[in-house]
Design a protein around this motif. Structure first.
Motif, PDB file in Angstrom:
ATOM      1  N   LEU A   1       0.790  -1.232   0.000  1.00 58.11           N
ATOM      2  CA  LEU A   1       0.000   0.000   0.000  1.00 58.11           C
ATOM      3  C   LEU A   1       0.823   1.283   0.000  1.00 58.11           C
ATOM      4  O   LEU A   1       0.282   2.351  -0.321  1.00 58.11           O
ATOM      5  CB  LEU A   1      -0.936   0.011   1.213  1.00 58.11           C
ATOM      6  CG  LEU A   1      -2.016  -1.078   1.244  1.00 58.11           C
ATOM      7  CD1 LEU A   1      -2.848  -0.964   2.503  1.00 58.11           C
ATOM      8  CD2 LEU A   1      -2.907  -0.995   0.013  1.00 58.11           C
ATOM      9  N   HIS A  45      -4.054   1.664  -5.110  1.00 53.30           N
ATOM     10  CA  HIS A  45      -4.902   2.832  -4.848  1.00 53.30           C
ATOM     11  C   HIS A  45      -5.612   3.344  -6.091  1.00 53.30           C
ATOM     12  O   HIS A  45      -6.356   4.336  -6.005  1.00 53.30           O
ATOM     13  CB  HIS A  45      -4.062   3.941  -4.214  1.00 53.30           C
ATOM     14  CG  HIS A  45      -3.616   3.630  -2.810  1.00 53.30           C
ATOM     15  ND1 HIS A  45      -4.490   3.587  -1.746  1.00 53.30           N
ATOM     16  CD2 HIS A  45      -2.394   3.320  -2.307  1.00 53.30           C
ATOM     17  CE1 HIS A  45      -3.819   3.274  -0.648  1.00 53.30           C
ATOM     18  NE2 HIS A  45      -2.550   3.110  -0.957  1.00 53.30           N
ATOM     19  N   PRO A  87     -10.499   3.289   0.505  1.00 50.10           N
ATOM     20  CA  PRO A  87      -9.356   2.898   1.343  1.00 50.10           C
ATOM     21  C   PRO A  87      -9.723   1.930   2.471  1.00 50.10           C
ATOM     22  O   PRO A  87      -8.956   1.019   2.785  1.00 50.10           O
ATOM     23  CB  PRO A  87      -8.864   4.236   1.904  1.00 50.10           C
ATOM     24  CG  PRO A  87      -9.263   5.232   0.867  1.00 50.10           C
ATOM     25  CD  PRO A  87     -10.572   4.751   0.333  1.00 50.10           C
ATOM     26  N   MET A 109      -4.725   7.266   4.192  1.00 50.11           N
ATOM     27  CA  MET A 109      -4.889   6.782   2.821  1.00 50.11           C
ATOM     28  C   MET A 109      -5.832   7.665   2.011  1.00 50.11           C
ATOM     29  O   MET A 109      -5.663   7.831   0.799  1.00 50.11           O
ATOM     30  CB  MET A 109      -5.421   5.341   2.825  1.00 50.11           C
ATOM     31  CG  MET A 109      -4.427   4.309   3.300  1.00 50.11           C
ATOM     32  SD  MET A 109      -5.093   2.641   3.102  1.00 50.11           S
ATOM     33  CE  MET A 109      -3.852   1.705   3.979  1.00 50.11           C
ATOM     34  N   LEU A 158      -2.202  10.631   1.445  1.00 55.72           N
ATOM     35  CA  LEU A 158      -1.417   9.554   0.832  1.00 55.72           C
ATOM     36  C   LEU A 158      -0.098  10.088   0.293  1.00 55.72           C
ATOM     37  O   LEU A 158      -0.058  11.053  -0.467  1.00 55.72           O
ATOM     38  CB  LEU A 158      -2.215   8.891  -0.292  1.00 55.72           C
ATOM     39  CG  LEU A 158      -1.651   7.591  -0.860  1.00 55.72           C
ATOM     40  CD1 LEU A 158      -1.565   6.533   0.232  1.00 55.72           C
ATOM     41  CD2 LEU A 158      -2.521   7.089  -2.001  1.00 55.72           C
TER      42      LEU A 158
END
Length: 269
Positions: A81, A90, A96, A262, A266
């Motif tokens: 990730l 992603h 997320p 996230m 990010l």
């Protein structure tokens, strides 16, 4: 889509945890066989050193296998990730939280399986083999008085959920620490480790504060009650319930940290 993510995560992470689980089962079985036939300490001998050393070695090996499993899922979460793989993960048409839940679900299953077998082994082993026969008889008498506590309902409906939620909490603490470490511009791995130490301290303190009243009650009862072992049953249920809800409560901020980083902050390598 969440189901597909969980299925993919299971297939992609199956081999290493399955190997560790197999080793755990084999070691547990071998330990059970050995300690079931091992000689007890002779009368007048306080400790069978050989059995004691072997038992400690068994504990260390089983703990090491659990640690390897934790490191494996930690690296898996980070690489999948927050490194180059993250650019692909992603861009998937999922939120997320789904990525977090998919990894958390599979990690919890393996953590629970290995942890449960390890715990059962350490409890089931006739570890009293390194005590003298007199001490062994006293221990058996003591445990027999707890028969109203360690019943099938208490294990199925309380101990198992506590272990499962504990596994979720441990993984979420790691995941949240990795996510916080990604907020730094450099030395993200080191930052994640430091965040883990800090976050673990904060959450452990919170856990201690949540469980302190009941824990204090146990010591008070044990020191003042005329029959502390009879009173321990009700305290046991209170401790387990408080531990369960404390873990559930503390899982919320850890999950929120992962999801927020996230979704809003990010910062891939």
């Amino acid at each position: 889509m969440l189901t597909k993510l969980i299925s993919h995560e299971w297939k992609d992470t199956f081999k290493v945890p399955a190997l560790l689980l197999t080793i755990t089962v084999l070691l547990s079985a071998a330990s059970l066989v050995y300690f079931s036939v091992a000689d007890q300490a002779s009368a007048g001998t306080d400790l069978n050193v050989r059995n004691f050393v072997l038992y400690i070695a068994c504990i260390l090996i089983l703990s090491g296998l659990s640690m390897i499993l934790m490191i494996y899922f930690t690296i898996r979460f980070y690489k999948n990730l927050y490194t180059d793989e993250g650019y692909l993960m992603h861009t998937l048409p999922v939120k997320p939280w789904m990525l977090i839940v998919s990894k958390l679900t599979i990690g919890t299953i393996w953590f629970y399986l290995v942890g449960a077998i390890t715990l059962i082994t350490l409890i089931a082993l006739p570890t009293m083999a390194y005590f003298s026969p007199e001490d062994l008889l006293e221990l058996r008498t003591m445990f027999q008085s707890y028969h109203t506590i360690f019943t099938v309902p208490s294990i199925l409906f309380l101990a198992i959920p506590v272990m499962i939620i504990g596994s979720v909490f441990s993984l979420l603490t790691i995941y949240a620490s990795i996510s916080l470490g990604q907020l730094f511009s450099s030395h993200k791995v080191l930052a994640s480790i430091l965040c883990y130490l800090g976050l673990s301290t904060i959450l452990s303190t919170a856990m201690m504060l949540l469980t302190a009243p009941t824990t204090a009650g146990v010591f008070i009862i044990q020191s003042t009650s005329a029959n502390p072992m009879a009173d321990f049953a009700s305290i046991y249920w209170s401790i387990m319930l408080i531990s369960l809800f404390a873990n559930l409560i503390l899982c919320v901020p850890a999950f929120w940290i992962c999801n927020y980083v996230m979704k809003r902050c990010l910062n891939l390598d």
